[in-house]
Design a protein around this motif. Structure first.
Motif, PDB file in Angstrom:
ATOM      1  N   GLU A   1       0.972 -11.014  16.141  1.00 18.60           N
ATOM      2  CA  GLU A   1       2.051 -11.999  16.108  1.00 18.60           C
ATOM      3  C   GLU A   1       3.425 -11.355  15.964  1.00 18.60           C
ATOM      4  OE1 GLU A   1       3.539 -15.815  13.442  1.00 18.60           O
ATOM      5  OE2 GLU A   1       1.512 -15.037  13.183  1.00 18.60           O
ATOM      6  N   PHE A   2       3.559 -10.395  15.040  1.00 14.51           N
ATOM      7  CA  PHE A   2       4.857  -9.793  14.746  1.00 14.51           C
ATOM      8  C   PHE A   2       5.117  -8.494  15.485  1.00 14.51           C
ATOM      9  CE2 PHE A   2       3.943 -12.318  10.913  1.00 14.51           C
ATOM     10  CZ  PHE A   2       5.054 -13.139  10.923  1.00 14.51           C
ATOM     11  N   GLY A   3       4.102  -7.911  16.108  1.00 18.99           N
ATOM     12  CA  GLY A   3       4.271  -6.626  16.776  1.00 18.99           C
ATOM     13  C   GLY A   3       4.271  -5.507  15.749  1.00 18.99           C
ATOM     14  N   ASN A   4       4.812  -4.375  16.126  1.00 16.30           N
ATOM     15  CA  ASN A   4       4.884  -3.235  15.209  1.00 16.30           C
ATOM     16  C   ASN A   4       6.041  -3.435  14.256  1.00 16.30           C
ATOM     17  OD1 ASN A   4       2.848  -2.261  16.779  1.00 16.30           O
ATOM     18  ND2 ASN A   4       4.029  -0.600  17.689  1.00 16.30           N
ATOM     19  N   GLN A   5       5.731  -3.473  12.982  1.00 18.27           N
ATOM     20  CA  GLN A   5       6.745  -3.635  11.947  1.00 18.27           C
ATOM     21  C   GLN A   5       6.460  -2.651  10.826  1.00 18.27           C
ATOM     22  OE1 GLN A   5       9.468  -6.049  11.376  1.00 18.27           O
ATOM     23  NE2 GLN A   5       9.256  -6.022  13.577  1.00 18.27           N
ATOM     24  N   TYR A   6       7.515  -2.074  10.289  1.00 22.21           N
ATOM     25  CA  TYR A   6       7.360  -1.223   9.117  1.00 22.21           C
ATOM     26  C   TYR A   6       7.496  -2.098   7.884  1.00 22.21           C
ATOM     27  CZ  TYR A   6       7.512   2.911  11.991  1.00 22.21           C
ATOM     28  OH  TYR A   6       7.208   3.875  12.910  1.00 22.21           O
ATOM     29  N   ILE A   7       6.668  -1.829   6.884  1.00 19.65           N
ATOM     30  CA  ILE A   7       6.670  -2.591   5.647  1.00 19.65           C
ATOM     31  C   ILE A   7       6.929  -1.617   4.496  1.00 19.65           C
ATOM     32  CG2 ILE A   7       5.323  -4.054   4.098  1.00 19.65           C
ATOM     33  CD1 ILE A   7       3.751  -4.979   6.571  1.00 19.65           C
ATOM     34  N   ALA A   8       7.891  -1.962   3.648  1.00 14.74           N
ATOM     35  CA  ALA A   8       8.266  -1.101   2.527  1.00 14.74           C
ATOM     36  C   ALA A   8       8.090  -1.840   1.213  1.00 14.74           C
ATOM     37  CB  ALA A   8       9.720  -0.659   2.666  1.00 14.74           C
ATOM     38  N   GLY A   9       7.707  -1.079   0.206  1.00 20.95           N
ATOM     39  CA  GLY A   9       7.584  -1.613  -1.142  1.00 20.95           C
ATOM     40  C   GLY A   9       7.868  -0.499  -2.125  1.00 20.95           C
ATOM     41  N   ALA A  10       8.199  -0.867  -3.334  1.00 15.97           N
ATOM     42  CA  ALA A  10       8.496   0.139  -4.355  1.00 15.97           C
ATOM     43  C   ALA A  10       7.289   0.319  -5.250  1.00 15.97           C
ATOM     44  CB  ALA A  10       9.701  -0.289  -5.160  1.00 15.97           C
ATOM     45  N   GLY A  11       7.161   1.506  -5.765  1.00 15.24           N
ATOM     46  CA  GLY A  11       6.061   1.786  -6.666  1.00 15.24           C
ATOM     47  C   GLY A  11       4.921   2.483  -5.950  1.00 15.24           C
ATOM     48  N   PRO A  12       3.881   2.817  -6.698  1.00 12.79           N
ATOM     49  CA  PRO A  12       2.770   3.566  -6.103  1.00 12.79           C
ATOM     50  C   PRO A  12       2.010   2.743  -5.073  1.00 12.79           C
ATOM     51  CG  PRO A  12       2.247   2.885  -8.351  1.00 12.79           C
ATOM     52  CD  PRO A  12       3.678   2.523  -8.113  1.00 12.79           C
TER      53      PRO A  12
ATOM     54  N   ASN B   1      -1.388   1.533  -2.981  1.00 16.18           N
ATOM     55  CA  ASN B   1      -2.758   1.272  -3.403  1.00 16.18           C
ATOM     56  C   ASN B   1      -3.701   2.296  -2.770  1.00 16.18           C
ATOM     57  OD1 ASN B   1      -3.328   0.437  -0.754  1.00 16.18           O
ATOM     58  ND2 ASN B   1      -3.157  -1.734  -1.243  1.00 16.18           N
ATOM     59  N   ALA B   2      -4.972   2.127  -2.961  1.00 19.06           N
ATOM     60  CA  ALA B   2      -5.969   3.089  -2.473  1.00 19.06           C
ATOM     61  C   ALA B   2      -5.951   3.229  -0.954  1.00 19.06           C
ATOM     62  CB  ALA B   2      -7.356   2.680  -2.947  1.00 19.06           C
ATOM     63  N   TYR B   3      -5.444   2.231  -0.257  1.00 19.38           N
ATOM     64  CA  TYR B   3      -5.385   2.254   1.207  1.00 19.38           C
ATOM     65  C   TYR B   3      -4.040   2.754   1.726  1.00 19.38           C
ATOM     66  CZ  TYR B   3      -9.492  -0.593   0.457  1.00 19.38           C
ATOM     67  OH  TYR B   3     -10.714  -1.046   0.036  1.00 19.38           O
ATOM     68  N   GLY B   4      -3.157   3.141   0.824  1.00 18.68           N
ATOM     69  CA  GLY B   4      -1.837   3.637   1.217  1.00 18.68           C
ATOM     70  C   GLY B   4      -0.813   2.549   1.442  1.00 18.68           C
ATOM     71  N   PHE B   5      -1.152   1.293   1.102  1.00 18.33           N
ATOM     72  CA  PHE B   5      -0.244   0.171   1.316  1.00 18.33           C
ATOM     73  C   PHE B   5       0.693   0.022   0.128  1.00 18.33           C
ATOM     74  CE2 PHE B   5       0.965  -4.218   2.269  1.00 18.33           C
ATOM     75  CZ  PHE B   5       1.129  -4.121   3.641  1.00 18.33           C
ATOM     76  N   PRO B   6       1.971  -0.350   0.366  1.00 22.24           N
ATOM     77  CA  PRO B   6       2.939  -0.494  -0.738  1.00 22.24           C
ATOM     78  C   PRO B   6       2.509  -1.557  -1.740  1.00 22.24           C
ATOM     79  CG  PRO B   6       4.046  -0.576   1.389  1.00 22.24           C
ATOM     80  CD  PRO B   6       2.567  -0.626   1.659  1.00 22.24           C
ATOM     81  N   ASN B   7       2.929  -1.370  -2.969  1.00 26.41           N
ATOM     82  CA  ASN B   7       2.697  -2.329  -4.032  1.00 26.41           C
ATOM     83  C   ASN B   7       3.440  -3.615  -3.703  1.00 26.41           C
ATOM     84  OD1 ASN B   7       2.593  -3.770  -6.397  1.00 26.41           O
ATOM     85  ND2 ASN B   7       3.328  -2.128  -7.699  1.00 26.41           N
ATOM     86  N   ALA B   8       2.726  -4.741  -3.642  1.00 28.29           N
ATOM     87  CA  ALA B   8       3.340  -6.007  -3.251  1.00 28.29           C
ATOM     88  C   ALA B   8       3.838  -6.817  -4.437  1.00 28.29           C
ATOM     89  CB  ALA B   8       2.349  -6.837  -2.435  1.00 28.29           C
ATOM     90  N   SER B   9       3.617  -6.345  -5.663  1.00 26.10           N
ATOM     91  CA  SER B   9       3.971  -7.152  -6.826  1.00 26.10           C
ATOM     92  C   SER B   9       5.469  -7.413  -6.932  1.00 26.10           C
ATOM     93  CB  SER B   9       3.458  -6.503  -8.111  1.00 26.10           C
ATOM     94  OG  SER B   9       4.087  -5.265  -8.323  1.00 26.10           O
ATOM     95  N   ASP B  10       6.307  -6.504  -6.470  1.00 27.83           N
ATOM     96  CA  ASP B  10       7.759  -6.696  -6.516  1.00 27.83           C
ATOM     97  C   ASP B  10       8.321  -7.164  -5.190  1.00 27.83           C
ATOM     98  OD1 ASP B  10       8.023  -6.034  -9.148  1.00 27.83           O
ATOM     99  OD2 ASP B  10       8.477  -3.941  -8.767  1.00 27.83           O
ATOM    100  N   GLY B  11       7.483  -7.435  -4.223  1.00 32.19           N
ATOM    101  CA  GLY B  11       7.931  -7.874  -2.913  1.00 32.19           C
ATOM    102  C   GLY B  11       7.781  -6.781  -1.876  1.00 32.19           C
ATOM    103  N   LEU B  12       7.763  -7.201  -0.637  1.00 34.27           N
ATOM    104  CA  LEU B  12       7.675  -6.292   0.504  1.00 34.27           C
ATOM    105  C   LEU B  12       8.820  -6.599   1.452  1.00 34.27           C
ATOM    106  CD1 LEU B  12       3.832  -6.483   1.193  1.00 34.27           C
ATOM    107  CD2 LEU B  12       5.068  -4.625   0.071  1.00 34.27           C
TER     108      LEU B  12
END
Length: 143
Positions: free
Chosen positions: A93-104, A106-117
């Motif tokens: 739906e969105f195509g290629n998008q970069y997603i950023a988050g702050a903090g460590p 997760n085990a899959y390398g995805f940004p921490n979503a607790s503070d927003g993405l």
């Protein structure tokens, strides 16, 4: 050159006193959305965030501001210092998008979503949106 959405009040202050800091946060809350920033406007707000966080070399924001959203050397210094994680998401739906988050990540390398993405068309754009929003959004800045 003043970025089109940059309020004039930001150019009046030569230093970030507590009052100026409060004014900038208020302007951010009322008028800005990190996901709408790109190019020179994003660079301007990154420069403001650098000053706000005590990382700027001088009191004045140069015009035009440094190209944080397109200069890898400038952006990577912030990304590393702030612990921002950026991944590429490929979506039908969105195509290629970069997603950023702050903090460590997760085990899959995805940004921490607790503070927003934050998303962006490029890695640096997503990361700088994350940095600006975390600096000027009070509930995130005080975490």
């Amino acid at each position: 050159m003043i970025p089109p959405t940059a309020p004039d009040i930001l150019y009046i202050h030569t230093g970030f006193s507590r009052t100026a800091s409060t004014i900038i946060r208020q302007i951010w809350e009322e008028a800005m959305d990190a996901m709408s920033l790109k190019g020179a406007q994003l660079d301007y707000w990154v420069a403001c965030a650098e000053r706000q966080n005590g990382h700027a070399e001088s009191d004045a924001i140069p015009t035009p501001p440094p190209a944080f959203s397109s200069d890898r050397a400038l952006a990577d210094a912030i990304i590393d210092r702030e612990g921002i994680v950026v991944v590429l998401a490929v979506d039908a739906e969105f195509g290629n998008q970069y997603i950023a988050g702050a903090g460590p990540a997760n085990a899959y390398g995805f940004p921490n979503a607790s503070d927003g993405l934050w998303m962006g068309d490029g890695r640096l754009e997503a990361a700088m949106r994350c940095y600006v929003d975390r600096t000027f959004t009070p509930q995130r800045a005080t975490d």
